[in-house]
Every structure is written in C-alpha cells, then in structure tokens.
Design a protein around this motif. Structure first.
Motif, PDB file in Angstrom:
ATOM      1  N   ASP A   3       0.859  -1.182   0.000  1.00 13.99           N
ATOM      2  CA  ASP A   3       0.000   0.000   0.000  1.00 13.99           C
ATOM      3  C   ASP A   3       0.892   1.228   0.000  1.00 13.99           C
ATOM      4  O   ASP A   3       2.113   1.129   0.113  1.00 13.99           O
ATOM      5  N   ASP A   4       0.277   2.396  -0.138  1.00 12.94           N
ATOM      6  CA  ASP A   4       1.053   3.633  -0.247  1.00 12.94           C
ATOM      7  C   ASP A   4       1.258   4.316   1.093  1.00 12.94           C
ATOM      8  O   ASP A   4       1.795   5.432   1.145  1.00 12.94           O
ATOM      9  N   GLU A   5       0.844   3.696   2.195  1.00 13.77           N
ATOM     10  CA  GLU A   5       0.985   4.302   3.505  1.00 13.77           C
ATOM     11  C   GLU A   5       2.104   3.675   4.330  1.00 13.77           C
ATOM     12  O   GLU A   5       2.409   4.158   5.410  1.00 13.77           O
ATOM     13  N   ARG A   6       2.692   2.609   3.829  1.00 15.17           N
ATOM     14  CA  ARG A   6       3.747   1.924   4.563  1.00 15.17           C
ATOM     15  C   ARG A   6       4.943   1.701   3.658  1.00 15.17           C
ATOM     16  O   ARG A   6       4.817   1.678   2.436  1.00 15.17           O
ATOM     17  N   PHE A   7       6.069   1.487   4.302  1.00 16.77           N
ATOM     18  CA  PHE A   7       7.293   1.216   3.571  1.00 16.77           C
ATOM     19  C   PHE A   7       7.184  -0.153   2.899  1.00 16.77           C
ATOM     20  O   PHE A   7       6.510  -1.055   3.415  1.00 16.77           O
ATOM     21  N   PRO A   8       7.814  -0.349   1.742  1.00 23.55           N
ATOM     22  CA  PRO A   8       7.746  -1.672   1.098  1.00 23.55           C
ATOM     23  C   PRO A   8       8.286  -2.767   2.012  1.00 23.55           C
ATOM     24  O   PRO A   8       9.261  -2.569   2.742  1.00 23.55           O
TER      25      PRO A   8
END
Length: 835
Positions: free
Chosen positions: A557-562
């Motif tokens: 997701d775009d809210e957490r680091f990969p």
C-alpha cells in the motif's frame, strides 16, 4: 529578589563549589546526550531529506514499484496522460564496488528527460567544450559521479571504476560529474538504456517521476493515476516517500532520546540530593532569616532560584558539550549513530537554536524539580525549633509510602497494556517513570531493612551505623535516590541488550542453516546468479545440495514502507525461526510466512489470506506462520522458492547457500565457486563469519547505549559522593562527640564508609529489582511497539552481580573520601560549634 538576598542564595552555590559543580555537571551530561542525539539525527534527516528532494527534483508525483522494478511500458502510458506535463523514467540500483568493498547508489536516467524533471541529476562531461561531449552520457560505459562520490572513492574524471554487474566485474569510465548533487550525497548516474543492458534490467524500470500540468490538483491526479497502475506499483508524493523512508529510523531516535531524558532525570535526583542536604546544613541560617522577617514564600523562591541557576548553568554547559559530542559522533559513528539507517548521508554539524533552547529549558526544569522538595521542606520549617541544635535531624525522618509505591506499580502495569501513540511507545516510557518513582518510595523501608541486618553483628561500628540509618532513613533516601535511578537504568539496558544480543545470535543460527554462502550483491539489485551458474555450483564435488535465495521488495500500500520478499526453500516453515506453531494450509493454496513486524504493521495472523503482487499480477497466499526477523524492521514475507519461480518465471538468485557433503572442505569448495564465477564477483562466507560480522554491527549500534549507561552510573556515584560530603559536614558535632568518647579518626572514617556501603547496597538492590522490571517493560512493550519484534529474556546474572558489587564498593569509597574533610577538624571545636 533583592540584591542582598540574591547574595544569600546564589552566593551559597559558590560556597558549595564541589556539590554545585557535580550537580551542574550531571544536568550538563543529561542535556548534552539528549541534545547530541537530537542534533545528529536532525542533521542526518535533513541531509537525507535533501537527498530525497534532489532525486525527486521538480516532480509532483512518483510512481514507484519493487526493487526489481516493473515493465517500462507503463512509462509511455503515463507520459501520455492528459494530467502529465513531463515524465522521467529511473532505474535505481545499489551497485557493489569490489575494489572498495562497499556499494554505491546508481541511477539510470533518460538524458533527454532528466533536465525537465530533476535537473540536479543532469550529468556534465569533464570535457564540456569538446564537440559531441553532450552525447557522452549516452555511451554504454560512461559513468558520472557526484562530488561526494568522487571524494569518497578517490576517483576523478578519466579514471576507471569497477562495478559488479550480474556475476561479472565490469570496468566503467568516469566520464564526468553530477555537480547538482552537491557534497552531501554519494551517487552515480548513467544512461538508463546502458544501465538496463549492463545490469540485466532490459524492459524494467523502478520509478517514474511525473511533473503535472499547471492547475492540476495533485491529490485528484494521484487518485486517478493510482487506478491505472498494476499491482505492486504505487503513486506517491515526494514528501510522502521522504517521510516513509525517514520513518524507519524514528523508533531508534526516540529510544535514544528517552535514554538521554532518563539521564537528565537522574541529574535532577542529584540536584535534589545536594539541595536537600544544603537545606539541612543551612537550617539555622534560614531560621535566622525567618526570625529577621523573611516570609515563607521568599525563602522558597530563593531556594528554587538556586536550583534554576544550577539547571541554567548545566544546560548552557550541556549545549556546548552536546554540539561537541555531535561533532565527534559524525566522524566516528556517522549520522545514524551506527544504526545503518543513513549510510549514504554525510551530514554537517549545525547549531540548532530550537533544540538547544528546548534542552536548556529542560535543564532549568530539572534544577527546579530537584530543588522543589527541599524548598518546600524549608518553607514548612518552624524558626524557633530550627534555631536549636539537632533540629535538622527531623528532615531525615522520611516515611515509606508502600501504598504510593503499590499505586505506581499498578499504574505501570496498566500503562503497559495501552497501544502506542503514532508508533511511539509513550505509555511504555511513562510506565518506566512510574517504576522508578515507586522504587524511590520504597527506599526508606529497604534502608531500614539493611540496617536491621547490620545490627545483628555485635561490632560497635555496625551498631552505630544501624542506629543512624534506623533513626534517619531519609539519609539513605537522599544519598540513594540517584543510585536507584542510575542502577535501574543501567541494569535495565544491560538485560535488554543481553536479551537482544542472545536472541539475535540464536536467530542468526536458525536463518543460516547452510555451511557456505555465496552472495552476488548486498541488496540484490546489481548482481545475481544465473541458472547456469547455480547448476554448476550444485554439481561441484563436495556439495550435498544448494539453497538459492531470491530477494525483492513489495509495495502493498502507499501508507507503509515496502516489505521485503524472501523466496527460498522453507521446508514447510522448519527452516524459519517461527514464534509459534505452523498453521496447516489447505491443499492447493500457497503458504507464506510473515515476520513479526509485518504481522503487527498489517494486522495479520496465521491463517489469514494474503495477496502479494508478483510478476505484475496479484497472487493469493495463505499465512502459515509468523517468524522472527531482526534484519527488516519494515516487515518481510517468506515464500517457497518453487512457488515464486512458478508464478514469476524468474530463475536467478541473489544468494545461494551451500550445504557441504560429509568430509568436504570449506576452502576447497569456496575456491571451486570462485573458479566458476571469477574473482571479486561474489562474496563467500561461512555462517560463523556472517554471525560475527552481524554481532559486530549490533555492538556498534548499541555503543551509544553503553555510553549512556556509563553516564547514568557516573551521575549516581556523584550523588553518593556529594550526599556524604554534605552529610559529613552536617554531622561534625556528632563525629566530634564520638571522638570524645574514644573513637579514632580512622574508626569514624570506617563508620562513614560502612554507612555508604549500606546505603548503596540498599539502593543497588532496589535498582536491580527496578531495573529488572524496567527491562521487562523495554522488552515486552517499548521494543515490541517500536520495532515490532520480540526477544527472549536473558539475565546476565554474573555480570549484574559484579556490577552491583562494583557500585557498592565505589559508593563506600566515595563516602569515605567525601567524609575525610569532616574528620580533619578539632573534636573540641566540633562539639562547641553552635549558633
């Protein structure tokens, strides 16, 4: 405050030079440590953010995928969108440099587009005036280095630089510089097509930087673009990408800051000790001032001003020391204090007025907090009684507060059940503070208990020490409060670090089951082992079997680091350090094992469904278990290598573990592997070497923690020394009377030493118990909420006992040395001394 009263109160600090200096120095150390941590990480984050902004350039949005990248067809599709003004594709690599034993960030850029989106990455040929120099960037072997990279690597335009590409060493020509990158970030730039060809990334890119047309709403454009992206590719604002990357170090920074704050609190305990004893010593002086007309409020204000002045002076000294410590730390440990979060960042020391002002205020507050209770005691004094000899003894009749201590411990237990605030274990640290307060409240009972034990010995000195401590347990509280706080902190950190180190050691043993490891690239982005090489290694004489490993990152997701993807033989989870039993997976479903960090961050548990973006499409898995992982704070997922290959068709490996046949030689097999892949193309190591290197990094990371422990204990010993120095002066008449009764100076000295030992023994014992409780909070609450991994409790009993004995012995020595001055005077004058 009038000038005369100012001299009465402020001037007393000059008369008590040693006690004032120690209190001031204790606060200065706490301020210095906290400010140094703040300066170091603020500078590192600023430099890191500057580097991120440099790489983002003028982009409004960044489309980012996994470390292995995504199909570059997406670039042409996005560049044609009506919202987009300019688009620039990027290939990000971490390239190993065999001749330098390090890696270098390399960016493959489109020279025709880079000037429009991130001009700071525009390469410049060293022969800019030469005809055709502008086309140098398009050469397949041309490499452009930032000024920082040239300085660190010791190369200049025209030199050759060896890099590892796939499983071979390639020599590239340093064709020029990247002047826009400045001196703060070491990086390299080359043509994107050349990078794709050289590093096996044909048709793959890792990032697309987008500039939007004027008037386009960025959030709306982001949502519209996100709907058109394949699985595993996210669209971020440059600011969000910077915050995600910087967020990884937040827990480490907060923990060090809290340690420094505890050191500052310990300094406040020392101010309390010195001020309390100073009030006891000057009790008749204050009573005389009260008799002359000074009101209670003025007396209390004067004593609070004394504490504030000590805190102010300590804060100013701490600011100077903090900047000095930060300057040394930049050279020795780097901008992340050895933790490895900002390896490519070289921050510069700058004066931080906001942080300096904040810590100066904290220093003043520590001085005020330490002076408040003694000032309140002086305010409650009855002048007529205080003018009589011996009235100061009432100050040391502290009452124990078992109910208060119980309430503190109950409150600490309740706080441990609360979740973190914004990812920071605020309530865990409050629980630590309550444990320390509860321990100090119990200290009078423990001091009296140790005195009763001493009274069973029939020797006169032991009985005198018992009588003194039993009659005035407050003496033990005043002298031992700093010992309790400092010992508790040191013990808690020792237990936590020992537990962590032991857990890491056993974890390394579990995740390194092979006898020999062949690594092509540190981060798996520039080097890999092709199927033909893997097959040749597997068929070597002396090799029983091999375990290829493939690494990647996945954006869920775009809210957490990969999160990290690890594809390897797992053997149903038996080759992973699981924290619980494996969950059976229904036939036909693919199993996956998530790390503790990933389970916490994404609210996952064994048995849950999990969709991973692999090969550009969503692939369903079922979580078969949770495993312990100390290497990837952002989370990791492990899957069977066979499942990964079946879904993606990717047959290369980043590393391969080799299990040797019985009787095979490590050196012989390692030499055979080098014959296959060539010299300097891979790193070959045994599990023991990897474990030793990892533990060395661990010890370097906790070097600052060890230093803070030492400072806390030093502050505690300062408290003992100062307390007994003042107590010895206050008790001059008592010692004079003992001298008249036949005791020698040596016997009086032994009495003071014995009282110091008993007080320190009580404080150290309580500190051990409180430290163990704090360690449990650090391990089970603070560590888990900060880093999302667990560890097994390990008590270094032998080391703790040696530490406790050393603290007690040093406290006894400090008491003896501090009381020496009281034994130098005349016994007759000491008895006659009165107002």
């Amino acid at each position: 405050m009038s000038q005369v009263l100012g001299r009465v109160f402020i001037g007393s600090l000059a008369r008590r030079r040693l006690a004032t200096a120690l209190s001031l120095f204790a606060i200065a150390l706490g301020v210095a440590l906290g400010l140094a941590v703040q300066i170091i990480h603020a500078a590192a984050l600023e430099e890191f953010g500057r580097g991120m902004r440099l790489l983002a350039g003028e982009a409004d949005l960044q489309v980012a995928g996994s470390r292995e990248g995504f199909d570059d067809v997406l670039y042409s599709r996005l560049a044609m969108r009506e919202e987009v003004s300019d688009a620039s594709p990027v290939v990000e690599l971490e390239v190993r440099l065999p001749s330098h034993e390090r890696s270098l960030a390399l960016y493959g850029i489109d020279a025709l587009r880079v000037a429009h989106v991130h001009p700071a990455l525009m390469p410049q040929s060293d022969e800019a005036r030469r005809e055709g120099a502008a086309l140098d960037v398009l050469q397949h072997d041309a490499l452009f280095l930032s000024p920082a990279a040239q300085a660190e690597l010791g190369v200049a335009p025209g030199d050759r630089l060896d890099v590892v590409a796939a499983a071979r060493v390639v020599s590239l020509r340093v064709a020029g510089a990247v002047p826009g990158a400045g001196q703060g970030r070491a990086l390299a730039v080359m043509d994107i097509a050349a990078a794709q060809q050289l590093f096996g990334r044909v048709g793959r890119i890792t990032r697309i930087d987008l500039s939007l047309k004027d008037g386009i709403d960025i959030p709306a454009a982001r949502d519209a673009l996100a709907a058109d992206l394949p699985p595993g590719v996210e669209v971020l604002t440059p600011r969000a990408a910077e915050e995600l990357a910087a967020g990884l170090s937040r827990a480490y920074r907060v923990n060090l800051t809290m340690l420094a704050t505890i050191a500052l609190v310990t300094g406040g305990f020392l101010v309390f000790s010195t001020q309390f004893l100073a009030v006891a010593r000057r009790r008749k002086e204050f009573a005389f001032l009260r008799a002359l007309g000074m009101d209670r409020a003025a007396l209390m204000r004067g004593l609070l001003v004394e504490g504030a002045v000590v805190g102010l002076a300590g804060g100013l000294l701490g600011i100077a020391l903090g900047h000095g410590i930060a300057a040394i730390a930049f050279d020795v440990a780097g901008g992340d204090l050895g933790a490895g979060y900002f390896k490519a960042v070289s921050p510069a020391l700058r004066f931080d007025p906001v942080a300096s002002g904040a810590y100066l205020i904290l220093g003043v507050l520590a001085g005020l907090a330490g002076a408040w209770l003694p000032a309140r005691e002086a305010r409650r004094m009855i002048p007529a009684r205080a003018l009589k000899s011996g009235d100061e003894a009432v100050m040391f009749r502290f009452r124990a507060h078992p109910l208060g201590a119980s309430a503190c411990l109950a409150g600490a237990a309740a706080l441990c059940l609360l979740p973190p605030l914004g990812g920071v274990p605020v309530f865990g640290y409050l629980a630590v503070a309550l444990i320390l307060v509860g321990a100090v409240l119990v200290l009078p009972i423990l001091v009296q208990g140790f005195a009763r034990i001493a009274s069973r010995l029939r020797r006169p000195l032991w009985r005198l020490a018992n009588a003194r401590l039993a009659a005035a347990p407050g003496q033990g509280v005043v002298a031992g409060a700093g010992v309790v706080a400092s010992v508790a902190l040191a013990v808690a950190m020792a237990i936590m670090v020992a537990s962590f180190r032991d857990s890491v050691d056993r974890w390394l043993t579990a995740v390194l089951p092979a006898d020999l490891y062949v690594s092509a690239s540190p981060l798996g982005t520039s080097g890999f082992l092709e199927p033909a090489i893997l097959e040749r290694i597997a068929t070597l004489a002396g090799v029983s079997r091999t375990m290829p490993l493939r690494f990647d990152t996945l954006r869920l997701d775009d809210e957490r680091f990969p999160v990290s993807l690890i594809a390897r033989p797992v053997d149903g989870g038996r080759l992973l350090p699981l924290v619980g039993p494996a969950t059976p997976i229904p036939a036909g479903e693919r199993p996956a094992w998530v790390s503790e960090a990933m389970a916490d961050l994404f609210a996952l548990a064994a048995g849950d469904a999990l969709v991973l973006p692999l090969g550009g499409k969503p692939v369903a898995f079922r979580i078969a278990g949770v495993w312990r992982d100390y290497a990837r704070q952002q989370g990791a997922v492990a899957i069977e290598l066979a499942d990964y290959r079946a879904v993606t068709g990717d047959l290369v490996a980043n590393d391969v573990g080799v299990i040797l046949a019985e009787g095979a030689s490590f050196d012989t097999v390692a030499a055979a592997v080098r014959d296959i892949v060539g010299e300097n193309t891979v790193r070959i190591a045994s599990p023991g070497e990897i474990r030793a290197r990892s533990l060395a990094i661990f010890d370097r990371t906790f070097l600052v923690t060890y230093a803070m422990e030492a400072v806390a204990v030093l502050i505690g010993l300062f408290g003992v020394s100062t307390s007994f120095a003042v107590l010895a002066i206050v008790r001059r008449k008592e010692f004079g009377m003992l001298r008249h009764l036949g005791m020698t100076r040596s016997e009086v000295g032994r009495l003071i030493t014995l009282e110091g030992v008993l007080t320190a023994a009580a404080g150290t014992s309580l500190g051990l118990a409180a430290g163990a409780a704090v360690a449990v909070v650090l391990i089970e609450v603070v560590n888990r909420q900060s880093f999302h991994w667990s560890m097994d409790l390990n008590l270094p009993i032998g080391g703790l006992l040696v530490f406790a004995a050393t603290v007690i012995a040093l406290a006894g020595l400090a008491a003896r040395v501090s009381g020496h001055q009281a034994m130098r005077g005349s016994a007759v004058l000491a008895v006659r001394e009165d107002w």
